[in-house]
Design an enzyme around this catalytic site. Structure first.
Site, mmCIF file in Angstrom:
data_model
loop_
_atom_site.group_PDB
_atom_site.id
_atom_site.type_symbol
_atom_site.label_atom_id
_atom_site.label_comp_id
_atom_site.label_asym_id
_atom_site.label_seq_id
_atom_site.Cartn_x
_atom_site.Cartn_y
_atom_site.Cartn_z
ATOM 1 N N ASN A 91 0.968 -1.210 -0.040
ATOM 2 C CA ASN A 91 -0.100 0.129 0.111
ATOM 3 C C ASN A 91 0.942 1.451 -0.057
ATOM 4 O OD1 ASN A 91 -2.529 1.796 0.655
ATOM 5 N ND2 ASN A 91 -1.151 2.116 2.532
ATOM 6 N N TYR A 156 4.506 9.454 -11.492
ATOM 7 C CA TYR A 156 3.642 8.535 -10.748
ATOM 8 C C TYR A 156 2.576 7.719 -11.480
ATOM 9 C CZ TYR A 156 -0.463 7.804 -7.133
ATOM 10 O OH TYR A 156 -0.905 7.199 -6.148
ATOM 11 N N LYS A 160 2.661 3.636 -11.286
ATOM 12 C CA LYS A 160 1.271 2.850 -11.148
ATOM 13 C C LYS A 160 1.102 1.729 -12.447
ATOM 14 C CE LYS A 160 0.508 4.056 -7.161
ATOM 15 N NZ LYS A 160 0.581 3.178 -5.767
HETATM 16 N N1 LIG Z 1 -5.248 9.093 -1.820
HETATM 17 C C1 LIG Z 1 -5.605 8.712 -3.186
HETATM 18 O O1 LIG Z 1 -6.320 9.605 -3.990
HETATM 19 C C2 LIG Z 1 -4.896 7.597 -3.685
HETATM 20 C C3 LIG Z 1 -5.733 7.387 -5.220
HETATM 21 C C4 LIG Z 1 -5.269 6.204 -5.881
HETATM 22 C C5 LIG Z 1 -4.169 5.219 -5.044
HETATM 23 N N2 LIG Z 1 -3.604 5.827 -3.913
HETATM 24 C C6 LIG Z 1 -2.477 4.788 -3.482
HETATM 25 O O2 LIG Z 1 -2.890 4.380 -2.244
HETATM 26 C C7 LIG Z 1 -1.781 4.230 -1.314
HETATM 27 C C8 LIG Z 1 -1.830 4.897 0.058
HETATM 28 O O3 LIG Z 1 -1.973 6.215 -0.096
HETATM 29 P P1 LIG Z 1 -2.736 7.147 0.994
HETATM 30 O O4 LIG Z 1 -3.607 8.181 0.310
HETATM 31 O O5 LIG Z 1 -3.174 6.492 2.024
HETATM 32 O O6 LIG Z 1 -1.272 8.066 1.448
HETATM 33 P P2 LIG Z 1 -0.693 8.692 2.499
HETATM 34 O O7 LIG Z 1 -1.684 8.984 3.543
HETATM 35 O O8 LIG Z 1 0.347 9.526 2.045
HETATM 36 O O9 LIG Z 1 0.301 7.258 3.057
HETATM 37 C C9 LIG Z 1 1.216 6.812 2.360
HETATM 38 C C10 LIG Z 1 2.194 5.861 3.246
HETATM 39 O O10 LIG Z 1 3.268 5.487 2.525
HETATM 40 C C11 LIG Z 1 4.309 5.516 3.491
HETATM 41 N N3 LIG Z 1 5.467 5.596 2.857
HETATM 42 C C12 LIG Z 1 5.944 6.481 1.835
HETATM 43 N N4 LIG Z 1 7.321 6.291 1.610
HETATM 44 C C13 LIG Z 1 7.831 5.364 2.598
HETATM 45 C C14 LIG Z 1 9.109 4.746 2.508
HETATM 46 N N5 LIG Z 1 10.053 5.314 1.850
HETATM 47 N N6 LIG Z 1 9.114 3.731 3.348
HETATM 48 C C15 LIG Z 1 8.127 3.383 4.082
HETATM 49 N N7 LIG Z 1 6.900 3.782 3.999
HETATM 50 C C16 LIG Z 1 6.716 4.847 3.083
HETATM 51 C C17 LIG Z 1 4.019 6.601 4.506
HETATM 52 O O11 LIG Z 1 4.678 6.295 5.722
HETATM 53 P P3 LIG Z 1 5.595 7.630 6.166
HETATM 54 O O12 LIG Z 1 4.687 8.909 6.286
HETATM 55 O O13 LIG Z 1 5.962 6.917 7.443
HETATM 56 O O14 LIG Z 1 6.639 7.823 5.375
HETATM 57 C C18 LIG Z 1 2.470 6.585 4.581
HETATM 58 O O15 LIG Z 1 2.198 5.833 5.647
HETATM 59 C C19 LIG Z 1 -0.367 4.728 -2.194
HETATM 60 O O16 LIG Z 1 0.204 3.630 -2.835
HETATM 61 C C20 LIG Z 1 -1.204 5.659 -3.252
HETATM 62 O O17 LIG Z 1 -0.528 5.805 -4.452
HETATM 63 C C21 LIG Z 1 -4.050 6.773 -3.404
#
Ligand SMILES: NC(=O)c1ccc[n+]([C@@H]2O[C@H](COP(=O)([O-])OP(=O)(O)OC[C@H]3O[C@@H](n4cnc5c(N)ncnc54)[C@H](OP(=O)(O)O)[C@@H]3O)[C@@H](O)[C@H]2O)c1
Length: 243
Positions: A91, A156, A160
């Site tokens: 994730n 990005y 994906k």
């Molecule tokens: N939000 C959207 O609109 C959306 C839409 C489609 C897909 N997604 C996908 O859903 C997933 C979760 O996204 P979210 O929206 O929940 O984002 P988020 O709240 O920013 O969470 C992202 C997570 O990834 C972790 N992360 C990032 N870099 C890291 C690293 N180098 N090592 C370990 N952990 C890392 C962060 O941990 P730290 O903060 O501790 O670094 C955070 O817990 C992602 O893959 C994103 O691409 C999101």
């Protein structure tokens, strides 16, 4: 009804907030044992642990997922905590909002690394453990940008697309091992990521992290003969492939 998820072991990345925290809370309620794997913000991971802890066993293994040494040592530690791995959810991810012409090699590497290389090699490390499970499942959280292109998101979007290609390939490579492989492709979900990368989006009517968590739960509970490869999630009032 029998709860087949009880005591199954989940390895979850990106659990410090947003979609990851919602997944952890939802699956903890199903009595899964959960390892919050990787993450740089310990305070956020502890908040997720607290949210999930009332139901089941939760362990936090913080670290930088892009560090190969953490991946290799971390996976063995993770498998030892509850005695194996049944479900892997890739994730963790980072977003982007940069004009194509301004993308640096460092930004390119950072995004490709966490969004594609990490799921690739983490899955490779976990596959031996998954083969021993009678519930082996991999869920990759991709995005609508795994199908369509968006401006200011060149890396990005590419990352994906790469994740989708990898998901499709291993789904075919491991179906004989009875490992189920799924991708969930959400449009805009109201998390910190979207608040920062797409400030133009209004929170009104957006997909919530809990919506994605309930789809994960459905995938894990649905163990019929029909396997679902990919779920595209868009807002009720928007066309498919849009955020
Ligand atoms: N939000 C959207 O609109 C959306 C839409 C489609 C897909 N997604 C996908 O859903 C997933 C979760 O996204 P979210 O929206 O929940 O984002 P988020 O709240 O920013 O969470 C992202 C997570 O990834 C972790 N992360 C990032 N870099 C890291 C690293 N180098 N090592 C370990 N952990 C890392 C962060 O941990 P730290 O903060 O501790 O670094 C955070 O817990 C992602 O893959 C994103 O691409 C999101």
């Amino acid at each position: 009804m029998e709860n087949r998820l009880q005591n199954k072991v989940l390895l979850l990345t990106g659990a410090g907030g947003g979609i990851g925290r919602a997944i952890a809370e939802t699956l903890a309620r199903q009595q899964m044992k959960i390892i919050l794997f990787g993450g740089n913000n310990l305070e956020n991971l502890e908040k997720t642990r607290a949210a999930a802890a009332g139901y089941t066993g939760v362990e936090v293994l913080p670290g930088d997922l892009t560090d190969p040494d953490f991946l290799t040592a971390g996976i063995e530690k993770a498998a030892a905590v509850f005695g194996g791995i049944d479900v892997l959810i890739n994730n963790a991810g980072v977003a982007q909002s940069t004009p194509f012409e301004n993308v640096t090699a460092a930004e390119f590497d950072r995004i490709m690394n966490i969004n594609f290389k990490v799921p690739f090699f983490l899955t490779q490390q976990a596959i031996g453990h998954l083969k021993h499970s009678d519930y082996a499942t991999i869920i990759n959280i991709a995005s609508v940008v795994g199908h369509a292109g968006y401006p200011l998101q060149s890396v990005y979007t590419a990352s994906k697309h790469a994740l989708m290609g990898f998901t499709k390939s291993i789904a075919r490579e491991y179906f004989r091992d009875k490992i189920r492989v799924h991708a969930i492709c959400p449009g805009g979900v109201y998390t910190d990521m979207v608040k920062i990368s797409r400030p133009d989006l209004s929170p009104e009517g957006m997909i919530q992290p809990e919506d994605i968590a309930s789809i994960v739960l459905f995938l894990l509970q649905h163990r019929g003969n029909a396997v679902i490869d990919e779920i595209l999630v868009h807002r009720v009032n928007k066309e498919p492939f849009s955020v």
